[in-house]
Write a protein that holds these residues in place. Structure first.
Motif, mmCIF file in Angstrom:
data_model
loop_
_atom_site.group_PDB
_atom_site.id
_atom_site.type_symbol
_atom_site.label_atom_id
_atom_site.label_comp_id
_atom_site.label_asym_id
_atom_site.label_seq_id
_atom_site.Cartn_x
_atom_site.Cartn_y
_atom_site.Cartn_z
ATOM 1 N N GLY A 157 7.753 -49.983 -17.474
ATOM 2 C CA GLY A 157 8.407 -50.028 -18.683
ATOM 3 C C GLY A 157 7.672 -49.264 -19.718
ATOM 4 O O GLY A 157 6.481 -48.885 -19.632
ATOM 5 N N ILE A 158 8.594 -48.840 -20.764
ATOM 6 C CA ILE A 158 7.969 -48.282 -21.869
ATOM 7 C C ILE A 158 8.295 -48.943 -23.110
ATOM 8 O O ILE A 158 9.336 -49.377 -23.397
ATOM 9 C CB ILE A 158 8.912 -46.888 -22.117
ATOM 10 N N PHE A 159 7.003 -49.416 -23.645
ATOM 11 C CA PHE A 159 7.130 -50.664 -24.730
ATOM 12 C C PHE A 159 6.680 -49.890 -25.911
ATOM 13 O O PHE A 159 6.676 -50.615 -27.061
ATOM 14 C CB PHE A 159 5.999 -51.379 -24.388
ATOM 15 N N SER A 160 6.629 -48.559 -26.236
ATOM 16 C CA SER A 160 6.226 -47.833 -27.568
ATOM 17 C C SER A 160 7.105 -46.447 -27.203
ATOM 18 O O SER A 160 7.028 -45.987 -26.413
ATOM 19 C CB SER A 160 4.930 -47.862 -27.811
ATOM 20 N N ASN A 161 7.327 -45.805 -28.834
ATOM 21 C CA ASN A 161 7.985 -44.634 -28.875
ATOM 22 C C ASN A 161 7.004 -43.765 -27.950
ATOM 23 O O ASN A 161 5.740 -43.657 -28.263
ATOM 24 C CB ASN A 161 8.142 -44.268 -30.132
ATOM 25 N N ILE A 162 7.799 -42.805 -27.199
ATOM 26 C CA ILE A 162 7.037 -41.824 -26.268
ATOM 27 C C ILE A 162 7.779 -40.664 -26.204
ATOM 28 O O ILE A 162 9.262 -40.660 -26.272
ATOM 29 C CB ILE A 162 6.700 -42.310 -24.997
ATOM 30 N N THR A 163 7.409 -39.247 -26.070
ATOM 31 C CA THR A 163 7.793 -38.192 -25.901
ATOM 32 C C THR A 163 7.421 -37.364 -24.578
ATOM 33 O O THR A 163 6.119 -37.428 -24.490
ATOM 34 C CB THR A 163 7.826 -37.135 -27.015
ATOM 35 N N TRP A 164 8.421 -37.165 -23.799
ATOM 36 C CA TRP A 164 8.025 -36.634 -22.512
ATOM 37 C C TRP A 164 8.288 -34.910 -22.887
ATOM 38 O O TRP A 164 9.069 -34.367 -23.345
ATOM 39 C CB TRP A 164 9.107 -36.762 -21.300
ATOM 40 N N THR A 165 7.060 -34.315 -22.742
ATOM 41 C CA THR A 165 6.967 -32.916 -23.253
ATOM 42 C C THR A 165 7.130 -31.903 -22.101
ATOM 43 O O THR A 165 6.846 -32.051 -21.178
ATOM 44 C CB THR A 165 5.656 -32.624 -23.857
ATOM 45 N N LYS A 166 7.331 -30.798 -22.480
ATOM 46 C CA LYS A 166 7.706 -29.575 -21.527
ATOM 47 C C LYS A 166 6.254 -29.251 -20.783
ATOM 48 O O LYS A 166 6.183 -29.102 -19.683
ATOM 49 C CB LYS A 166 8.119 -28.387 -22.191
ATOM 50 N N ALA A 167 5.294 -29.375 -21.724
ATOM 51 C CA ALA A 167 3.907 -29.170 -21.390
ATOM 52 C C ALA A 167 3.412 -30.067 -20.271
ATOM 53 O O ALA A 167 2.555 -29.664 -19.122
ATOM 54 C CB ALA A 167 2.877 -29.327 -22.425
ATOM 55 N N TYR A 220 8.022 -34.501 -14.735
ATOM 56 C CA TYR A 220 7.833 -36.018 -14.531
ATOM 57 C C TYR A 220 8.375 -36.396 -13.326
ATOM 58 O O TYR A 220 9.569 -36.271 -12.985
ATOM 59 C CB TYR A 220 8.487 -36.719 -15.784
ATOM 60 N N ILE A 221 7.695 -37.353 -12.625
ATOM 61 C CA ILE A 221 8.124 -37.684 -11.308
ATOM 62 C C ILE A 221 8.441 -38.931 -11.396
ATOM 63 O O ILE A 221 7.340 -39.860 -11.575
ATOM 64 C CB ILE A 221 7.068 -37.436 -10.232
ATOM 65 N N MET A 222 9.583 -39.286 -11.334
ATOM 66 C CA MET A 222 9.975 -40.923 -11.277
ATOM 67 C C MET A 222 9.663 -41.689 -10.262
ATOM 68 O O MET A 222 10.256 -41.344 -9.154
ATOM 69 C CB MET A 222 11.511 -41.021 -11.943
ATOM 70 N N THR A 223 8.577 -42.006 -9.918
ATOM 71 C CA THR A 223 8.249 -42.969 -8.554
ATOM 72 C C THR A 223 8.693 -44.121 -8.466
ATOM 73 O O THR A 223 8.493 -44.925 -7.506
ATOM 74 C CB THR A 223 6.724 -42.801 -8.648
ATOM 75 N N GLY A 224 9.498 -44.769 -9.809
ATOM 76 C CA GLY A 224 9.799 -46.147 -9.563
ATOM 77 C C GLY A 224 10.852 -46.178 -10.786
ATOM 78 O O GLY A 224 11.096 -45.211 -11.489
ATOM 79 N N PRO A 225 11.520 -47.418 -10.814
ATOM 80 C CA PRO A 225 12.456 -47.399 -11.895
ATOM 81 C C PRO A 225 11.633 -47.401 -13.043
ATOM 82 O O PRO A 225 10.652 -47.900 -13.307
ATOM 83 C CB PRO A 225 13.050 -48.830 -11.859
ATOM 84 N N VAL A 226 12.246 -46.918 -14.501
ATOM 85 C CA VAL A 226 11.731 -46.842 -15.549
ATOM 86 C C VAL A 226 12.691 -47.621 -16.603
ATOM 87 O O VAL A 226 13.691 -47.482 -16.707
ATOM 88 C CB VAL A 226 11.507 -45.301 -16.091
ATOM 89 N N VAL A 227 12.025 -48.330 -17.424
ATOM 90 C CA VAL A 227 12.929 -49.086 -18.348
ATOM 91 C C VAL A 227 12.443 -48.933 -19.766
ATOM 92 O O VAL A 227 11.211 -49.333 -20.074
ATOM 93 C CB VAL A 227 12.620 -50.714 -18.170
ATOM 94 N N VAL A 228 13.414 -48.650 -20.727
ATOM 95 C CA VAL A 228 12.892 -48.254 -21.937
ATOM 96 C C VAL A 228 13.388 -49.679 -22.660
ATOM 97 O O VAL A 228 14.598 -49.771 -22.884
ATOM 98 C CB VAL A 228 13.783 -47.083 -22.644
ATOM 99 N N PHE A 229 12.446 -50.233 -23.369
ATOM 100 C CA PHE A 229 12.753 -51.695 -23.988
ATOM 101 C C PHE A 229 13.309 -51.471 -25.303
ATOM 102 O O PHE A 229 13.339 -50.275 -25.923
ATOM 103 C CB PHE A 229 11.329 -52.474 -23.976
ATOM 104 N N PRO A 230 13.946 -52.595 -26.012
ATOM 105 C CA PRO A 230 14.464 -52.604 -27.045
ATOM 106 C C PRO A 230 13.383 -52.182 -28.298
ATOM 107 O O PRO A 230 12.264 -52.483 -28.308
ATOM 108 C CB PRO A 230 14.825 -54.272 -27.447
#
Length: 160
Positions: free
Chosen positions: A53-63, A67-77
């Motif tokens: 889960g992603i519970f707070s604002n986040i930025t995936w950067t080019k640096a 990013y390797i998705m090793t399982g499901p990712v959920v962006v919460f409300p």
């Protein structure tokens, strides 16, 4: 594995370098230049594993890409996942069983605005792919939970 080997090699190299500096009193300017070079060299091999889960604002950067998705990712409300132009998201294949595959679920917002020169890519992690045509479930927007998506210049591979 290559990144771990590189890290161990660099640690050993730095240890030997410090020993030589103490022994021969090499100029600090040369040491600083070498350390700057080595720190830039290690960032070439950056990668970030993501799942859960992603519970707070986040930025995936080019640096920090790929990013390797090793399982499901959920962006919460009420949370935004921002993906910068040029980021590569690799999908690790878990199973040919649809219920066990990786997905990105949006109950919050995804802002992924690539450019024509620097698109955002969702591609298979080639080290684990067994040749399935569809190996991940893709992006699921749950509008009933407030899910929103804003995409531009995106490359999707092997998704339903």
């Amino acid at each position: 594995m290559e990144a771990l080997f590189l890290w161990v090699f660099l640690k050993l190299f730095l240890y030997l370098l410090v020993y030589q500096i103490q022994k021969r009193n090499i100029y600090m300017k040369k040491l600083l230049l070498l350390l700057v070079f080595l720190s830039g060299f290690t960032s070439i091999y950056a990668q970030t594993n993501v799942s859960g889960g992603i519970f707070s604002n986040i930025t995936w950067t080019k640096a920090n890409s790929p990013y390797i998705m090793t399982g499901p990712v959920v962006v919460f409300p009420n949370v935004t996942l921002t993906i910068e132009p040029g980021v590569v998201v690799k999908i690790k294949e878990l199973s040919s069983n649809l219920s066990l595959q990786v997905y990105l679920e949006l109950r919050g917002k995804l802002s992924a605005k690539g450019t024509s020169a620097s698109p955002i890519s969702f591609i298979p992690d080639s080290t684990t792919t067994t040749g399935l045509e569809y190996m991940w479930q893709g992006i699921m927007v749950k509008t009933v939970h407030g899910g929103k998506i804003d995409l531009d210049h995106i490359i999707f591979n092997n998704s339903y």
